[in-house]
Design an enzyme around this catalytic site. Structure first.
Site, PDB file in Angstrom:
ATOM      1  N   GLY A  47       0.825  -1.196   0.000  1.00 38.70           N
ATOM      2  CA  GLY A  47       0.000   0.000   0.000  1.00 38.70           C
ATOM      3  C   GLY A  47       0.860   1.248   0.000  1.00 38.70           C
ATOM      4  O   GLY A  47       2.009   1.225   0.467  1.00 38.70           O
ATOM      5  N   GLN A  52       2.694   9.965   1.534  1.00 39.27           N
ATOM      6  CA  GLN A  52       4.006   9.303   1.575  1.00 39.27           C
ATOM      7  C   GLN A  52       4.884   9.698   0.391  1.00 39.27           C
ATOM      8  O   GLN A  52       6.093   9.459   0.417  1.00 39.27           O
ATOM      9  CB  GLN A  52       3.846   7.774   1.593  1.00 39.27           C
ATOM     10  CG  GLN A  52       3.227   7.236   2.866  1.00 39.27           C
ATOM     11  CD  GLN A  52       3.144   5.726   2.824  1.00 39.27           C
ATOM     12  OE1 GLN A  52       2.190   5.179   2.294  1.00 39.27           O
ATOM     13  NE2 GLN A  52       4.153   5.052   3.339  1.00 39.27           N
ATOM     14  N   CYS A  99       5.630  -0.452   6.951  1.00 35.51           N
ATOM     15  CA  CYS A  99       5.270   0.790   6.260  1.00 35.51           C
ATOM     16  C   CYS A  99       6.479   1.241   5.448  1.00 35.51           C
ATOM     17  O   CYS A  99       7.600   1.225   5.971  1.00 35.51           O
ATOM     18  CB  CYS A  99       4.884   1.852   7.292  1.00 35.51           C
ATOM     19  SG  CYS A  99       4.378   3.414   6.554  1.00 35.51           S
ATOM     20  N   LEU A 100       6.244   1.627   4.207  1.00 36.59           N
ATOM     21  CA  LEU A 100       7.362   2.067   3.357  1.00 36.59           C
ATOM     22  C   LEU A 100       8.026   3.330   3.910  1.00 36.59           C
ATOM     23  O   LEU A 100       9.161   3.623   3.558  1.00 36.59           O
ATOM     24  CB  LEU A 100       6.880   2.306   1.924  1.00 36.59           C
ATOM     25  CG  LEU A 100       6.423   1.049   1.171  1.00 36.59           C
ATOM     26  CD1 LEU A 100       5.816   1.420  -0.175  1.00 36.59           C
ATOM     27  CD2 LEU A 100       7.582   0.073   0.996  1.00 36.59           C
ATOM     28  N   HIS A 141      -4.699   0.998   7.617  1.00 33.10           N
ATOM     29  CA  HIS A 141      -3.343   1.555   7.692  1.00 33.10           C
ATOM     30  C   HIS A 141      -3.189   2.728   6.721  1.00 33.10           C
ATOM     31  O   HIS A 141      -2.702   3.800   7.098  1.00 33.10           O
ATOM     32  CB  HIS A 141      -2.331   0.442   7.373  1.00 33.10           C
ATOM     33  CG  HIS A 141      -0.907   0.895   7.302  1.00 33.10           C
ATOM     34  ND1 HIS A 141       0.067   0.425   8.155  1.00 33.10           N
ATOM     35  CD2 HIS A 141      -0.273   1.758   6.459  1.00 33.10           C
ATOM     36  CE1 HIS A 141       1.223   1.010   7.855  1.00 33.10           C
ATOM     37  NE2 HIS A 141       1.047   1.807   6.824  1.00 33.10           N
ATOM     38  N   GLU A 142      -3.642   2.515   5.464  1.00 36.33           N
ATOM     39  CA  GLU A 142      -3.481   3.567   4.453  1.00 36.33           C
ATOM     40  C   GLU A 142      -4.373   4.764   4.748  1.00 36.33           C
ATOM     41  O   GLU A 142      -3.957   5.915   4.560  1.00 36.33           O
ATOM     42  CB  GLU A 142      -3.760   3.010   3.052  1.00 36.33           C
ATOM     43  CG  GLU A 142      -2.844   1.878   2.610  1.00 36.33           C
ATOM     44  CD  GLU A 142      -1.363   2.197   2.739  1.00 36.33           C
ATOM     45  OE1 GLU A 142      -0.987   3.377   2.582  1.00 36.33           O
ATOM     46  OE2 GLU A 142      -0.572   1.279   3.033  1.00 36.33           O
ATOM     47  N   HIS A 145      -2.855   7.170   7.098  1.00 39.47           N
ATOM     48  CA  HIS A 145      -1.865   8.093   6.524  1.00 39.47           C
ATOM     49  C   HIS A 145      -2.525   9.412   6.100  1.00 39.47           C
ATOM     50  O   HIS A 145      -1.901  10.471   6.154  1.00 39.47           O
ATOM     51  CB  HIS A 145      -1.201   7.465   5.289  1.00 39.47           C
ATOM     52  CG  HIS A 145      -0.049   6.563   5.600  1.00 39.47           C
ATOM     53  ND1 HIS A 145       1.087   7.000   6.246  1.00 39.47           N
ATOM     54  CD2 HIS A 145       0.165   5.252   5.335  1.00 39.47           C
ATOM     55  CE1 HIS A 145       1.949   5.990   6.357  1.00 39.47           C
ATOM     56  NE2 HIS A 145       1.406   4.917   5.822  1.00 39.47           N
TER      57      HIS A 145
HETATM   58 NI    NI Z   1       2.327   3.065   5.718  1.00 38.63          NI
END
Ligand code: NI
Length: 181
Positions: A47, A52, A99-100, A141-142, A145
């Site tokens: 994701g 991000q 998480c990236l 999660h997304e 963000h």
């Molecule tokens: Ni993330």
């Protein structure tokens, strides 16, 4: 298309509530979606949310890999614009998340087992579906963000936070207890 730089934890763009997308089909939004798809593919994540990649807009992409899909078949990339996430029921479970923006680490995070997702798709058409399990987790999660929330802010127990290599090598069983968020 281009691969975008991914903001890492500590950059303030990850802490700002994102703005709604006014026109999902606008060329600049479509270009952002294409670039995010290429960036996610390159990074190998499941994701990616617009903040991000330094675009403070309410938009994210996600996929469910075959290894995590309930039917065993990979669910292709889904584009979610201006999402509203509503919990269905009160069941919460712990699951591992990475998480990236927090490379190399993961933690066990409590999430609702079932949610309703209403949003707009990349084609401007409405999305309205009920999700459960891994897919519900990724979407929560997304969506976080877009509100400036990282998984670290939802950690339940810091014992279940560590480096990918260590936590997969010595995987701790996660408690099944019901939790209150
Ligand atoms: Ni993330």
């Amino acid at each position: 298309m281009s691969i975008l730089k991914i903001a890492r934890m500590g950059h303030p763009v990850l802490l700002i509530p994102a703005k709604p997308v006014e026109d999902a089909t606008a060329p600049d939004v479509q270009r952002l979606i294409s670039d995010m798809a290429e960036t996610l593919d390159d990074a190998g994540g499941v994701g990616l949310a617009a903040p991000q990649v330094f675009s403070s807009l309410r938009l994210f992409l996600y996929l469910v890999p075959a290894s995590r899909a309930e039917g065993g078949a990979e669910m292709p990339l889904t584009v979610v614009i201006n999402p509203v996430v509503t919990p269905l029921g009160e069941d919460i479970e712990l699951g591992w998340e990475g998480c990236l923006s927090i490379p190399g680490l993961r933690a066990a995070i409590p999430r609702f087992q079932r949610i309703r997702l209403t949003a707009t798709g990349a084609d401007g058409a409405p999305i309205d579906k009920e999700l459960s399990g891994f897919e519900a987790r990724v979407v929560q999660h997304e969506a976080d963000h877009l509100d400036g929330v990282l998984y670290t802010m939802r950690m339940h127990d810091f014992r279940y936070f560590g480096f990918n290599e260590e936590t997969t090598r010595h995987e701790l069983p996660l408690p099944k207890v019901k939790l209150k968020t």
